[in-house]
Motif scaffolding. Structure first.
Motif, PDB file in Angstrom:
ATOM      1  N   ARG A 467      20.789  29.787  27.178  1.00 21.93           N
ATOM      2  CA  ARG A 467      20.619  29.182  25.865  1.00 21.93           C
ATOM      3  C   ARG A 467      20.364  30.277  24.829  1.00 21.93           C
ATOM      4  NH1 ARG A 467      17.430  23.531  24.917  1.00 21.93           N
ATOM      5  NH2 ARG A 467      15.880  24.522  26.252  1.00 21.93           N
ATOM      6  N   ILE A 468      21.281  30.391  23.853  1.00 21.05           N
ATOM      7  CA  ILE A 468      21.130  31.401  22.806  1.00 21.05           C
ATOM      8  C   ILE A 468      20.713  30.781  21.478  1.00 21.05           C
ATOM      9  CG2 ILE A 468      22.674  33.070  23.883  1.00 21.05           C
ATOM     10  CD1 ILE A 468      24.900  32.124  22.004  1.00 21.05           C
ATOM     11  N   MET A 469      20.670  29.447  21.409  1.00 21.15           N
ATOM     12  CA  MET A 469      20.020  28.752  20.302  1.00 21.15           C
ATOM     13  C   MET A 469      19.324  27.519  20.857  1.00 21.15           C
ATOM     14  SD  MET A 469      21.329  27.376  16.573  1.00 21.15           S
ATOM     15  CE  MET A 469      22.361  26.023  17.153  1.00 21.15           C
ATOM     16  N   THR A 470      18.062  27.349  20.479  1.00 22.40           N
ATOM     17  CA  THR A 470      17.247  26.235  20.969  1.00 22.40           C
ATOM     18  C   THR A 470      16.674  25.474  19.792  1.00 22.40           C
ATOM     19  OG1 THR A 470      16.632  27.549  22.907  1.00 22.40           O
ATOM     20  CG2 THR A 470      15.320  25.575  22.449  1.00 22.40           C
ATOM     21  N   ASP A 471      16.999  24.193  19.695  1.00 21.64           N
ATOM     22  CA  ASP A 471      16.483  23.358  18.595  1.00 21.64           C
ATOM     23  C   ASP A 471      16.667  24.031  17.240  1.00 21.64           C
ATOM     24  OD1 ASP A 471      15.686  21.410  20.412  1.00 21.64           O
ATOM     25  OD2 ASP A 471      13.713  22.332  20.691  1.00 21.64           O
ATOM     26  N   GLY A 472      17.844  24.613  17.041  1.00 17.38           N
ATOM     27  CA  GLY A 472      18.177  25.206  15.750  1.00 17.38           C
ATOM     28  C   GLY A 472      17.711  26.627  15.551  1.00 17.38           C
ATOM     29  N   ALA A 473      16.970  27.182  16.496  1.00 16.92           N
ATOM     30  CA  ALA A 473      16.460  28.548  16.371  1.00 16.92           C
ATOM     31  C   ALA A 473      17.262  29.480  17.268  1.00 16.92           C
ATOM     32  CB  ALA A 473      14.986  28.609  16.729  1.00 16.92           C
ATOM     33  N   VAL A 474      17.949  30.449  16.654  1.00 20.91           N
ATOM     34  CA  VAL A 474      18.741  31.413  17.421  1.00 20.91           C
ATOM     35  C   VAL A 474      17.808  32.396  18.114  1.00 20.91           C
ATOM     36  CG1 VAL A 474      20.513  33.221  17.275  1.00 20.91           C
ATOM     37  CG2 VAL A 474      20.686  31.176  15.834  1.00 20.91           C
ATOM     38  N   THR A 475      18.119  32.724  19.344  1.00 25.54           N
ATOM     39  CA  THR A 475      17.249  33.577  20.149  1.00 25.54           C
ATOM     40  C   THR A 475      17.099  34.979  19.568  1.00 25.54           C
ATOM     41  OG1 THR A 475      16.887  34.461  22.363  1.00 25.54           O
ATOM     42  CG2 THR A 475      19.144  34.399  21.596  1.00 25.54           C
ATOM     43  N   ASP A 476      15.965  35.602  19.833  1.00 25.25           N
ATOM     44  CA  ASP A 476      15.739  36.997  19.465  1.00 25.25           C
ATOM     45  C   ASP A 476      15.834  37.910  20.676  1.00 25.25           C
ATOM     46  OD1 ASP A 476      15.352  36.696  16.683  1.00 25.25           O
ATOM     47  OD2 ASP A 476      13.317  35.968  17.013  1.00 25.25           O
ATOM     48  N   GLU A 477      16.269  37.359  21.804  1.00 30.09           N
ATOM     49  CA  GLU A 477      16.457  38.181  22.993  1.00 30.09           C
ATOM     50  C   GLU A 477      17.642  39.121  22.802  1.00 30.09           C
ATOM     51  OE1 GLU A 477      16.693  35.951  26.594  1.00 30.09           O
ATOM     52  OE2 GLU A 477      15.031  34.625  26.055  1.00 30.09           O
ATOM     53  N   ALA A 478      17.715  40.136  23.634  1.00 30.24           N
ATOM     54  CA  ALA A 478      18.790  41.124  23.540  1.00 30.24           C
ATOM     55  C   ALA A 478      20.149  40.446  23.652  1.00 30.24           C
ATOM     56  CB  ALA A 478      18.634  42.168  24.639  1.00 30.24           C
TER      57      ALA A 478
END
Length: 488
Positions: A467-478
């Motif tokens: 999952r690279i976006m969760t509930d509208g929030a894009v991930t900050d992972e590498a």
């Protein structure tokens, strides 16, 4: 020991062969769709995601973007791939060429393209590949090695560069395109590009159908004359002036010339990019009837489906070919609903405010061309297409399956099907929201869609099961996006 890595439950999936979403569970193993059916035991998965009744579309395969055109490539890849994730785009196909803009270099692709890949690697949040444009005779000669060594199977011709630059008049074509002295980027060059690609197809018969040429169809001479006329008359301003300066019959004429050259060179795999008007599509359909042995594919952009030159939010809507009057927007929708359009793209080209607008800022002929839009592609198609009766299955084909198949990605991308990459965009199709540029992950500070009301929103995006976006929030992972050497 669990059988699956991730299990999506309480989801309605848009599956191949179905117009409407199906109530199934989706199990993912090692980044692939492993099982798709109702009633999969939650205990069989290490992670269970309750989709809350949302619609699962295949991750969007956005077949037309421009990473690095206005901003340093590594920076643009980092930010604009986040905008991709925000819009449910999991695969980006970006156009690249030598010359001014992009890396601002000429020379051989043998030197240039590895640098493109090096600057992209490790920065993309989504998977990606590139289309390349042979700008010189020597680059035409590189087509076979680009296919075999780098997995580039799609190429491009910009027909309007004959005497036009990226944004308008160009006094020195060679300087702008950084082509060798004595060479011209003209109809003869376009013909030789086609012959080079067809020769490569014949040398690679097992993948020939996935080796294709895309064309930006506008006619430089018509545009130059009409631009002068519109400016001298001075009656039109803003985006309507720009549309009149690059009139629809310029598109239609270029489509006709390109199609005859394809016939002459026996190149059957032709993609007609970002058709914007009734005249352009009419020309494309006329050519398809005239040359039934040519496998034409027809593309439109979400910008030309959602905005028109009279209602788009300001000069920021300048793009090539231009946004058109509402009658052309409606014509595009009618062709799309009638099955005459093969895929829809964003043509995403992030152009920040400081670069976009000249002085005065409302002079459309001084503004730069292009704007972002990947973050609105799927939501826009579900919102506006839904109002017009466009089936969800058809939206999945237009935004994922068809471009993936054409461009050599069909072995892994483009559908929710067992064995393919587990790329998913979860869409809440009962969520009304207003487009605001400030809410975008893109670094572009404006959008021609500002204030538009959409009735569907992408809430979660999965790339190969992650999952690279969760509930509208894009991930900050590498970033974990990878280069896709084609065909997959």
């Amino acid at each position: 020991m669990t059988e699956y890595d991730v299990l999506l439950t309480n989801v309605k999936a848009v599956l191949p062969g179905h117009d409407e979403p199906q109530a199934v569970d989706i199990a993912v193993k090692d980044g692939k769709f492993a099982r798709i059916e109702a009633g999969i035991d939650p205990a069989s998965a290490a992670e269970v995601v309750d989709a809350g009744g949302k619609v699962a579309f295949p991750g969007v395969v956005d077949a037309h973007q421009h990473w690095g055109i206005y901003n340093p490539l590594p920076d643009d890849v980092r930010t604009e791939s986040r905008a991709c994730a925000q819009g449910g785009v999991t695969t980006s196909l970006s156009y690249m060429r030598t010359g001014q803009y992009y890396l601002n270099k000429g020379g051989a692709y043998a030197d240039f393209f590895p640098e493109v890949l090096a600057q992209t690697e490790g920065n993309a949040l989504v998977d990606y590949t590139y289309h390349l444009a042979p700008m010189s005779k020597a680059q035409i000669g590189e087509i076979p090695s680009l296919i075999t060594d780098h997995g580039v199977t799609s190429f491009k011709v910009f027909m309007f560069y004959g005497s036009h630059g990226l944004h308008g008049r160009s006094t020195d074509q060679s300087e702008f395109l950084m082509t060798p002295e004595g060479e011209r980027y003209d109809y003869a060059h376009f013909e030789f590009v086609m012959r080079g690609i067809q020769k490569a197809r014949e040398e690679n018969p097992e993948i020939a159908d996935q080796i294709s040429l895309s064309l930006h169809c506008e006619t430089a001479e018509i545009m130059a004359a009409y631009t002068k006329m519109v400016e001298e008359e001075g009656e039109l301003k803003g985006l309507p002036a720009y549309s009149a300066s690059r009139p629809p019959h310029s598109e239609g004429l270029a489509v006709t010339i390109a199609s005859y050259l394809a016939h002459e060179t026996q190149l059957p795999t032709i993609n007609l990019l970002h058709l914007t008007s009734r005249k352009a599509v009419e020309a494309a359909l006329t050519m398809a009837a005239a040359f039934p042995h040519i496998d034409f594919r027809r593309e439109v952009t979400v910008g030309h489906l959602l905005a028109d030159c009279d209602t788009a939010h300001g000069v920021g809507g300048k793009v090539n070919p231009p946004l058109r009057p509402r009658e052309d927007v409606e014509a595009l929708w009618s062709y799309l609903l009638d099955g005459k359009i093969d895929w829809v793209v964003s043509d995403h080209a992030c152009c920040k405010e400081e670069l976009k607008f000249g002085e005065p800022k409302d002079d459309v002929f001084l503004a730069k061309s292009g704007f972002g839009g990947a973050e609105y592609l799927l939501a826009g198609m579900v919102s506006e297409g839904g109002k017009r009766g466009l089936a969800y299955g058809r939206i999945a084909e237009l935004t994922a399956t068809n471009p993936a198949t054409r461009y050599g990605l069909g072995g892994r991308k483009g559908a929710i099907a067992v064995g393919l990459d587990a790329d998913v965009a979860l869409v809440d199709d009962a969520h009304t929201w207003t487009v605001r540029a400030e809410d975008s992950e893109s670094t572009q500070e404006y959008t021609p869609f500002e204030g538009a009301e959409l009735t569907a929103k992408v809430t979660d995006t999965f790339l190969r099961g992650k999952r690279i976006m969760t509930d509208g929030a894009v991930t900050d992972e590498a970033p974990s996006g990878t280069y896709l050497k084609r065909p997959l």
